[in-house]
Design a protein around this motif. Structure first.
Motif, PDB file in Angstrom:
ATOM      1  N   ASN B  19       0.842  -1.199   0.000  1.00 18.95           N
ATOM      2  CA  ASN B  19       0.000   0.000   0.000  1.00 18.95           C
ATOM      3  C   ASN B  19       0.878   1.251   0.000  1.00 18.95           C
ATOM      4  OD1 ASN B  19      -1.488   2.302   1.295  1.00 18.95           O
ATOM      5  ND2 ASN B  19      -3.140   0.856   1.045  1.00 18.95           N
ATOM      6  N   PRO B  20       0.678   2.129  -1.002  1.00 16.20           N
ATOM      7  CA  PRO B  20       1.606   3.250  -1.140  1.00 16.20           C
ATOM      8  C   PRO B  20       1.656   4.164   0.079  1.00 16.20           C
ATOM      9  CG  PRO B  20      -0.278   3.490  -2.602  1.00 16.20           C
ATOM     10  CD  PRO B  20      -0.337   2.114  -2.054  1.00 16.20           C
ATOM     11  N   VAL B  21       0.525   4.306   0.771  1.00 21.17           N
ATOM     12  CA  VAL B  21       0.516   5.255   1.890  1.00 21.17           C
ATOM     13  C   VAL B  21       1.056   4.623   3.165  1.00 21.17           C
ATOM     14  CG1 VAL B  21      -0.939   6.679   3.357  1.00 21.17           C
ATOM     15  CG2 VAL B  21      -1.359   6.579   0.915  1.00 21.17           C
ATOM     16  N   PHE B  22       0.508   3.465   3.539  1.00 16.54           N
ATOM     17  CA  PHE B  22       0.848   2.917   4.848  1.00 16.54           C
ATOM     18  C   PHE B  22       2.067   2.002   4.825  1.00 16.54           C
ATOM     19  CE2 PHE B  22      -3.698   3.904   5.583  1.00 16.54           C
ATOM     20  CZ  PHE B  22      -3.460   4.892   6.509  1.00 16.54           C
ATOM     21  N   ARG B  23       2.391   1.425   3.667  1.00 21.18           N
ATOM     22  CA  ARG B  23       3.535   0.516   3.627  1.00 21.18           C
ATOM     23  C   ARG B  23       4.760   1.177   3.010  1.00 21.18           C
ATOM     24  NH1 ARG B  23       4.117  -2.378   6.859  1.00 21.18           N
ATOM     25  NH2 ARG B  23       5.258  -3.970   5.701  1.00 21.18           N
ATOM     26  N   LEU B  24       4.579   1.849   1.868  1.00 20.41           N
ATOM     27  CA  LEU B  24       5.731   2.462   1.205  1.00 20.41           C
ATOM     28  C   LEU B  24       5.972   3.898   1.680  1.00 20.41           C
ATOM     29  CD1 LEU B  24       5.197   1.276  -2.490  1.00 20.41           C
ATOM     30  CD2 LEU B  24       6.524   0.182  -0.716  1.00 20.41           C
ATOM     31  N   VAL B  25       4.960   4.461   2.360  1.00 19.11           N
ATOM     32  CA  VAL B  25       5.030   5.836   2.856  1.00 19.11           C
ATOM     33  C   VAL B  25       5.422   6.811   1.740  1.00 19.11           C
ATOM     34  CG1 VAL B  25       5.650   7.250   4.834  1.00 19.11           C
ATOM     35  CG2 VAL B  25       5.974   4.803   4.939  1.00 19.11           C
ATOM     36  N   LEU B  26       4.659   6.752   0.662  1.00 17.14           N
ATOM     37  CA  LEU B  26       4.849   7.707  -0.428  1.00 17.14           C
ATOM     38  C   LEU B  26       3.655   8.650  -0.453  1.00 17.14           C
ATOM     39  CD1 LEU B  26       5.898   5.195  -3.215  1.00 17.14           C
ATOM     40  CD2 LEU B  26       7.383   6.866  -2.148  1.00 17.14           C
ATOM     41  N   GLY B  27       3.874   9.833  -0.982  1.00 18.13           N
ATOM     42  CA  GLY B  27       2.757  10.766  -1.142  1.00 18.13           C
ATOM     43  C   GLY B  27       2.159  11.205   0.179  1.00 18.13           C
ATOM     44  N   THR B  28       3.014  11.527   1.130  1.00 17.37           N
ATOM     45  CA  THR B  28       2.501  11.895   2.449  1.00 17.37           C
ATOM     46  C   THR B  28       1.808  13.259   2.451  1.00 17.37           C
ATOM     47  OG1 THR B  28       4.778  12.507   2.864  1.00 17.37           O
ATOM     48  CG2 THR B  28       3.963  10.578   4.000  1.00 17.37           C
ATOM     49  N   CYS B  29       2.294  14.182   1.583  1.00 14.84           N
ATOM     50  CA  CYS B  29       1.725  15.532   1.638  1.00 14.84           C
ATOM     51  C   CYS B  29       0.226  15.545   1.341  1.00 14.84           C
ATOM     52  CB  CYS B  29       2.461  16.477   0.696  1.00 14.84           C
ATOM     53  SG  CYS B  29       4.187  16.648   1.108  1.00 14.84           S
ATOM     54  N   PRO B  30      -0.219  15.003   0.181  1.00 13.87           N
ATOM     55  CA  PRO B  30      -1.656  15.000  -0.059  1.00 13.87           C
ATOM     56  C   PRO B  30      -2.396  14.147   0.958  1.00 13.87           C
ATOM     57  CG  PRO B  30      -0.520  13.753  -1.754  1.00 13.87           C
ATOM     58  CD  PRO B  30       0.525  14.469  -0.965  1.00 13.87           C
ATOM     59  N   THR B  31      -1.752  13.079   1.439  1.00 12.68           N
ATOM     60  CA  THR B  31      -2.417  12.215   2.416  1.00 12.68           C
ATOM     61  C   THR B  31      -2.817  13.025   3.638  1.00 12.68           C
ATOM     62  OG1 THR B  31      -1.002  10.425   1.712  1.00 12.68           O
ATOM     63  CG2 THR B  31      -2.172  10.127   3.771  1.00 12.68           C
ATOM     64  N   LEU B  32      -1.930  13.884   4.085  1.00 14.19           N
ATOM     65  CA  LEU B  32      -2.237  14.666   5.277  1.00 14.19           C
ATOM     66  C   LEU B  32      -3.161  15.828   4.947  1.00 14.19           C
ATOM     67  CD1 LEU B  32       1.327  14.695   6.769  1.00 14.19           C
ATOM     68  CD2 LEU B  32      -0.661  13.707   7.853  1.00 14.19           C
ATOM     69  N   ALA B  33      -2.990  16.395   3.759  1.00 13.36           N
ATOM     70  CA  ALA B  33      -3.663  17.665   3.488  1.00 13.36           C
ATOM     71  C   ALA B  33      -5.122  17.513   3.081  1.00 13.36           C
ATOM     72  CB  ALA B  33      -2.905  18.440   2.424  1.00 13.36           C
ATOM     73  N   VAL B  34      -5.450  16.519   2.265  1.00 13.32           N
ATOM     74  CA  VAL B  34      -6.811  16.488   1.719  1.00 13.32           C
ATOM     75  C   VAL B  34      -7.750  15.575   2.488  1.00 13.32           C
ATOM     76  CG1 VAL B  34      -5.938  16.994  -0.584  1.00 13.32           C
ATOM     77  CG2 VAL B  34      -6.438  14.636   0.047  1.00 13.32           C
ATOM     78  N   THR B  35      -7.254  14.933   3.563  1.00 13.02           N
ATOM     79  CA  THR B  35      -8.124  13.971   4.226  1.00 13.02           C
ATOM     80  C   THR B  35      -9.004  14.613   5.294  1.00 13.02           C
ATOM     81  OG1 THR B  35      -6.243  13.433   5.642  1.00 13.02           O
ATOM     82  CG2 THR B  35      -6.699  11.934   3.841  1.00 13.02           C
ATOM     83  N   THR B  36      -9.354  15.884   5.113  1.00 16.17           N
ATOM     84  CA  THR B  36     -10.257  16.499   6.079  1.00 16.17           C
ATOM     85  C   THR B  36     -11.688  16.026   5.884  1.00 16.17           C
ATOM     86  OG1 THR B  36     -10.344  18.361   4.588  1.00 16.17           O
ATOM     87  CG2 THR B  36      -8.920  18.587   6.503  1.00 16.17           C
ATOM     88  N   SER B  37     -12.023  15.558   4.688  1.00 12.31           N
ATOM     89  CA  SER B  37     -13.340  14.956   4.495  1.00 12.31           C
ATOM     90  C   SER B  37     -13.232  13.823   3.486  1.00 12.31           C
ATOM     91  CB  SER B  37     -14.356  15.996   4.019  1.00 12.31           C
ATOM     92  OG  SER B  37     -14.177  16.234   2.643  1.00 12.31           O
ATOM     93  N   VAL B  38     -14.124  12.849   3.632  1.00  8.05           N
ATOM     94  CA  VAL B  38     -14.055  11.655   2.779  1.00  8.05           C
ATOM     95  C   VAL B  38     -14.235  12.029   1.318  1.00  8.05           C
ATOM     96  CG1 VAL B  38     -15.039   9.383   2.361  1.00  8.05           C
ATOM     97  CG2 VAL B  38     -14.919  10.257   4.671  1.00  8.05           C
ATOM     98  N   VAL B  39     -15.104  13.008   1.072  1.00 12.72           N
ATOM     99  CA  VAL B  39     -15.372  13.390  -0.306  1.00 12.72           C
ATOM    100  C   VAL B  39     -14.107  13.955  -0.967  1.00 12.72           C
ATOM    101  CG1 VAL B  39     -16.669  15.005  -1.729  1.00 12.72           C
ATOM    102  CG2 VAL B  39     -17.814  13.725   0.058  1.00 12.72           C
ATOM    103  N   ASN B  40     -13.407  14.812  -0.251  1.00  9.26           N
ATOM    104  CA  ASN B  40     -12.143  15.346  -0.797  1.00  9.26           C
ATOM    105  C   ASN B  40     -11.141  14.233  -1.034  1.00  9.26           C
ATOM    106  OD1 ASN B  40     -13.174  17.853  -0.575  1.00  9.26           O
ATOM    107  ND2 ASN B  40     -11.916  18.496   1.148  1.00  9.26           N
ATOM    108  N   ALA B  41     -11.051  13.314  -0.069  1.00  4.87           N
ATOM    109  CA  ALA B  41     -10.085  12.220  -0.184  1.00  4.87           C
ATOM    110  C   ALA B  41     -10.386  11.379  -1.414  1.00  4.87           C
ATOM    111  CB  ALA B  41     -10.123  11.361   1.073  1.00  4.87           C
TER     112      ALA B  41
END
Lengths: 196, 258
Positions: B19-41
């Motif tokens: 999993n790119p986010v939780f295993r490879l830890v790639l793309g952290t910036c958008p992961t943190l920034a856009v997850t304020t709502s499910v629709v944005n995510a």
């Protein structure tokens, strides 16, 4: 003057790039282990941010917007930044070896750093003029440095701490970042309070 | 080696094992920034997925044409072109999403997942395998974003799928009876913890979810997630220098034995 100071303070404290806007998280987590690498990296970021803004602002205004090509912003900017970083690397190597020694290895990392492209794009969204854009970029860079330096201090404390096994490594670093970010929330409204 | 793997495996590895986010830890910036709502995510995930699949296909097609010395700039041009296309489509058809994602939509260009997959996979594998790899990674990214956004939105705003019409506008006005998300019943008595949709909550949620992912991985005897699945990152060499070879080399060994 008032506007200049408020842009600078906003970029450094209230809208800190790393801790409030989530730009440049990769180097923030990756290079903040030691104070000297943290300072070196942030120095290079400030340098490249200022340079990228100085170059992309005229390109955007006189080439892209003037010809109705502003939809090409993303692609033009990333290429300009990539080329610029390469060029800076060459120039520093040739003419300023001591500075190259200090910043050299960080420069290639910066090409794909979202903070640099981010600041350039944000300057356009906020409709800043040239001087304001430069101030905002330098401020963002200084803010990045501030966050890196503070966080490298926090991380050196983490090294010696007894951390539950499943939190070791990145999870505890992220949780520590959350607390540092919480402290930066204290600056909310600061700029309005002083200049408003 | 990777060519021989079945396409199904190519697809599913992006979901959990890599999993790119939780295993490879790639793309952290958008992961943190856009997850304020499910629709944005969801919007961010799907946009990135489209870019990822398209750029993987094109880069894979061109893999024998691009000289290896200029491959990174070439990849960036391909990726930036698709990002511009997606950006224009989103602006035209889902304007509310464009406003919500703001600068993070064009910043898909520098999302390490996309450049990382181009470098690690699409530049070496066949077109179909690359497309499937991109799709799997894209779905993995979207699922991870939505998971994180669910936690943050439920705790921080007391809603779920709020602003769904922003995305549904793609299919016409007032589809699904104008469904615009749930407000959770307990918000009448409990004030949501706003901090979770602010910056600190992002870091905290990400850290805790990654701890859970590590715990699960440990049970299965898999290595812990390290920063920047180094084998995927084009900048690994410099990074290794910086971390004095420690983190990156370990990661690489694990990658090779796995």
């Amino acid at each position: 003057m008032k506007i200049a100071l408020s842009i600078l303070l906003t970029a450094i404290l209230t809208e800190n790039f790393v801790l409030c806007k989530f730009l440049g998280i990769c180097p923030f987590l990756g290079v903040s282990k030691k104070l000297n690498t943290a300072v070196g990296m942030s120095g290079a970021v400030i340098f490249v941010m200022a340079l990228a803004t100085a170059v992309t602002y005229p390109i955007n205004k006189y080439l892209l917007v003037a010809n109705g090509l502003d939809y090409l912003q993303t692609i033009v900017f990333i290429l300009v930044i990539a080329a610029l970083v390469q060029l800076v690397e060459l120039i520093l190597k040739k003419f300023m070896p001591p500075l190259y020694e200090a910043l050299g290895i960080y420069l290639p990392l910066i090409t794909t750093n979202c903070a640099v492209l981010g600041v350039v794009l944000l300057n356009i969204t906020k409709e800043f003029n040239f001087v304001q854009s430069m101030l905002n970029s330098v401020g963002a860079g200084i803010g990045f440095m501030l966050a890196m330096v503070i966080f490298s201090g926090v991380r050196s404390r983490l090294e010696g701490a007894d951390i539950p096994k499943f939190l070791q490594g990145l999870p505890i670093v992220l949780i520590a970042a959350s607390i540092v970010s919480l402290s930066f929330m204290g600056f909310t409204g600061l700029v309005d309070g002083i200049f408003g | 080696m990777a060519e021989k793997k079945s396409l199904g495996k190519e697809f599913t590895k992006g979901l959990i094992a890599e999993n790119p986010v939780f295993r490879l830890v790639l793309g952290t910036c958008p992961t943190l920034a856009v997850t304020t709502s499910v629709v944005n995510a969801l919007g961010m995930g799907v946009s990135a997925m489209i870019v990822l699949v398209c750029s993987n296909i094109v880069i894979s097609l061109l893999r024998k044409v691009i000289p290896s010395k200029v491959r990174i700039p070439a990849y960036i041009v391909v990726i930036a072109s698709f990002v511009t296309i997606v950006q224009m489509i989103v602006k035209a058809f889902v304007p509310a999403l464009d406003a919500a994602l703001g600068v993070f939509l064009p910043l898909i260009v520098v999302n390490c997942i996309i450049l990382g997959r181009a470098e690690a996979f699409a530049g070496k594998n066949s077109v179909i395998a690359s497309a499937v790899d991109g799709l799997g990674m894209g779905v993995g990214f979207t699922v991870a974003l939505c998971l994180m956004a669910s936690v943050r939105e439920i705790l921080g705003a007391g809603t779920f799928l709020a602003g769904a019409q922003n995305l549904l506008v793609l299919f016409g006005d007032n589809v699904l009876g104008g469904f615009n998300g749930f407000t959770l019943p307990w918000t009448e008595y409990l004030t949501p913890m706003t901090v979770f949709i602010l910056a600190p909550g992002g870091f905290l949620t990400f850290g805790l979810l990654m701890a859970c992912a590590n715990k699960l991985a440990e049970k299965k005897g898999k290595p812990k997630a390290g920063l920047g699945g180094c084998q995927a990152c084009p900048m690994a060499k410099n990074c290794a220098l910086l971390a004095e070879g420690k983190e990156c080399k370990e990661e690489k060994k694990e990658g090779e034995t796995a």
